[in-house]
Design a protein around this motif. Structure first.
Motif: not given
Length: 263
Positions: A125, A128, A130-133, A209, A215-216, A219
């Motif tokens: 994680a 990247a 805060g990104k989903l992928w 989170s 995730l931030r 979202t």
């Protein structure tokens, strides 16, 4: 006819309600979960806002519906890919037991398990934030071993059974053996592992989170929602409890379904 355990029925019913809320809620509520209204902050439940509003005046009901869809969708997708990968590699390793393919896949599994799963997800994680992928990739990278080891053990024993040896002597191919002899034994096991895996994935995403790695905001995700609302607990405790209760109910439903499947 085999009796379905009561715990499994309760878990399935609870999970069905949450899944319906996640799938139908965003369409039925038809409210943008990101829309702010600073004139309506931290409002209690009312006819206009059934679950009230958060500190930015956003509808809690809309945000919870989108958060449930995100958590369940990510959990199901990650476990689907991890399950297919782990189950497939487990069957391949069992079929080539003791040979180089088995040793290679088992070594890869041991290397994956050398690091704690949550730490692996954190490292991926970080590519990247805060990104989903990267969350998805990290979860798949850690979850597949949870399927591989039990599937390999069960498949290895089943492939050495006399009826499977007899099927081979009669000239039946690998697909027939898998469909006739392996699949009926593997399906309940994989289903139970999948339910546990989705629950673990949802908890992992919420935990990451919550500590600011996953995730931030803005979202709508259960862990990030709790972080945002934590400073306002004294003024509106019901708003902080709403995502926590939804997270608890989702994990409980999945655990009940999984534990019921083992009885």
């Amino acid at each position: 006819m085999k009796r379905i355990p009561t715990t499994r029925i309760m878990g399935a019913a609870l999970l069905a309600v949450i899944v319906a809320f996640a799938l139908l809620g965003p369409a039925l509520i038809d409210v943008d979960p990101l829309r702010q209204n600073l004139r309506a902050t931290l409002r209690p439940p009312s006819a206009e806002f059934l679950l009230g509003t958060d500190h930015l005046g956003r509808s809690m009901l809309a945000r919870l519906a989108h958060a449930a869809r995100l958590s369940l969708g990510l959990g199901a997708l990650a476990v689907l890919f991890a399950g297919v990968m782990g189950t497939g590699l487990g069957v391949i390793a069992a079929a080539s037991r003791g040979r180089i393919i088995d040793r290679t896949i088992s070594g890869l599994c041991d290397a994956t398990m050398a690091l704690p799963g949550l730490l692996t997800v954190v490292l991926v994680a970080a590519l990247a934030p805060g990104k989903l992928w990267p969350l998805y990739a990290g979860l798949v990278a850690t979850q597949w071993v949870e399927f591989f080891r039990p599937v390999r053990a069960l498949a290895a024993g089943r492939l050495a059974a006399p009826d499977v040896e007899a099927a081979r002597l009669f000239g039946f191919g690998d697909w027939h053996i898998f469909r006739r002899h392996l699949h009926p034994e593997l399906a309940p096991l994989v289903g139970t592992l999948a339910a546990f895996g989705v629950a673990s994935t949802i908890l992992a995403v919420s935990t990451l989170s919550f500590v600011g790695i996953g995730l931030r905001p803005p979202t709508p995700e259960l862990g990030s929602m709790m972080v945002e609302l934590l400073p306002h607990y004294a003024d509106a405790p019901w708003q902080l409890l709403a995502p926590a209760i939804l997270l608890f109910a989702t994990v409980l439903g999945l655990r009940l379904v999984a534990s019921g499947g083992e009885t």
